[in-house]
Design a protein around this motif. Structure first.
Motif, PDB file in Angstrom:
ATOM      1  N   ARG A   1       2.645  13.192  -4.516  1.00 43.70           N
ATOM      2  CA  ARG A   1       3.590  12.256  -3.673  1.00 43.70           C
ATOM      3  C   ARG A   1       2.329  11.313  -3.256  1.00 43.70           C
ATOM      4  O   ARG A   1       2.722  10.029  -3.343  1.00 43.70           O
ATOM      5  N   LEU A   2       1.145  11.550  -3.021  1.00 41.16           N
ATOM      6  CA  LEU A   2       0.062  10.490  -2.568  1.00 41.16           C
ATOM      7  C   LEU A   2      -0.385   9.754  -3.855  1.00 41.16           C
ATOM      8  O   LEU A   2      -0.412   8.612  -3.588  1.00 41.16           O
TER       9      LEU A   2
ATOM     10  N   GLU B   1       1.599   9.071  -6.329  1.00 36.56           N
ATOM     11  CA  GLU B   1       2.828   8.378  -6.604  1.00 36.56           C
ATOM     12  C   GLU B   1       2.793   7.002  -5.748  1.00 36.56           C
ATOM     13  O   GLU B   1       3.187   5.942  -6.449  1.00 36.56           O
ATOM     14  N   HIS B   2       2.228   7.227  -4.475  1.00 37.82           N
ATOM     15  CA  HIS B   2       2.403   6.374  -3.713  1.00 37.82           C
ATOM     16  C   HIS B   2       0.968   5.347  -3.837  1.00 37.82           C
ATOM     17  O   HIS B   2       0.777   4.403  -2.600  1.00 37.82           O
ATOM     18  N   ASP B   3      -0.015   5.699  -4.829  1.00 35.92           N
ATOM     19  CA  ASP B   3      -1.277   5.001  -4.950  1.00 35.92           C
ATOM     20  C   ASP B   3      -2.120   5.182  -3.550  1.00 35.92           C
ATOM     21  O   ASP B   3      -2.981   4.372  -3.100  1.00 35.92           O
ATOM     22  N   LYS B   4      -1.840   6.144  -3.057  1.00 35.01           N
ATOM     23  CA  LYS B   4      -2.776   6.495  -1.687  1.00 35.01           C
ATOM     24  C   LYS B   4      -4.033   7.104  -2.229  1.00 35.01           C
ATOM     25  O   LYS B   4      -4.874   7.312  -1.253  1.00 35.01           O
ATOM     26  N   THR B   5      -4.109   7.986  -3.334  1.00 25.36           N
ATOM     27  CA  THR B   5      -5.304   8.624  -3.847  1.00 25.36           C
ATOM     28  C   THR B   5      -5.163   8.663  -5.340  1.00 25.36           C
ATOM     29  O   THR B   5      -4.111   8.392  -6.067  1.00 25.36           O
TER      30      THR B   5
END
Length: 190
Positions: A46-47, A49-53
């Motif tokens: 999920r992270l 996918e949302h470009d957080k990591t």
């Protein structure tokens, strides 16, 4: 055979119970372990996918957490063994710290120049220091002439090996005397 089978019923039932508890505990621990893996990968996906990591950061964190969890679980498995080891080491040091009534470095006794082998136990009374309430010998008198072959026969715990231990001076009798060729062995050296 029937008596033996009846005697085995208790231990078998105990073993089955222990097996069920151990198996259930092992299954649950693996379930939780793989659940944590799944949750970690889901959260990481999920992270990402949302470009957080990045994927490499997710795997770094995952492996760091996995190594820490494995180390903690293995240390938890060693806790019972560690407590047993601690008590074992304490008992070994207690034995090593005991002072012997016989000083092995004392050279003041006499040395027999020639040993014939006449052994006599005369009214020997003995109790082991670790079991002072259990009388092993009560006025044991025994004569073994040089060249004789003697067999000490008796049930387990009757003192057969204790006779040899006393003769070798691993222990000292509480009273009475043990002589070798007419000389009390407590007065001899070597």
């Amino acid at each position: 055979m029937e008596l033996y089978q009846k005697k085995c019923l208790g231990p078998i039932q105990t073993s089955i119970r222990q097996g069920l508890v151990s198996g259930t505990g092992f299954g649950l621990s693996l379930f939780f372990l793989f659940s944590v893996y799944a949750c970690s990968f889901y959260a990481g996906a999920r992270l990402v996918e949302h470009d957080k990591t990045s994927i490499s950061d997710v795997f770094r964190v995952f492996f760091a957490l996995t190594m820490a969890a494995v180390a903690m679980s293995q240390s938890g498995l060693m806790t019972p063994a560690a407590s047993k080891a601690k008590s074992s080491v304490a008992s070994v040091f207690a034995i090593l710290d005991q002072k012997s009534r016989t000083d092995p470095s004392d050279e003041s006794g006499m040395t027999l120049q020639e040993v014939k082998g006449e052994i006599e136990f005369h009214h020997v009374i003995f109790k082991y220091p670790t079991r002072p309430n259990v009388l092993v010998f009560q006025a044991l008198s025994l004569t073994i002439h040089a060249g004789e072959t003697v067999a000490l026969v008796g049930e387990s715990g009757s003192g057969k090996s204790t006779v040899i231990s006393l003769l070798q001076r691993f222990y000292e009798p509480d009273s009475g005397q043990i002589t070798l060729d007419g000389t009390e062995i407590q007065k001899q050296y070597g």
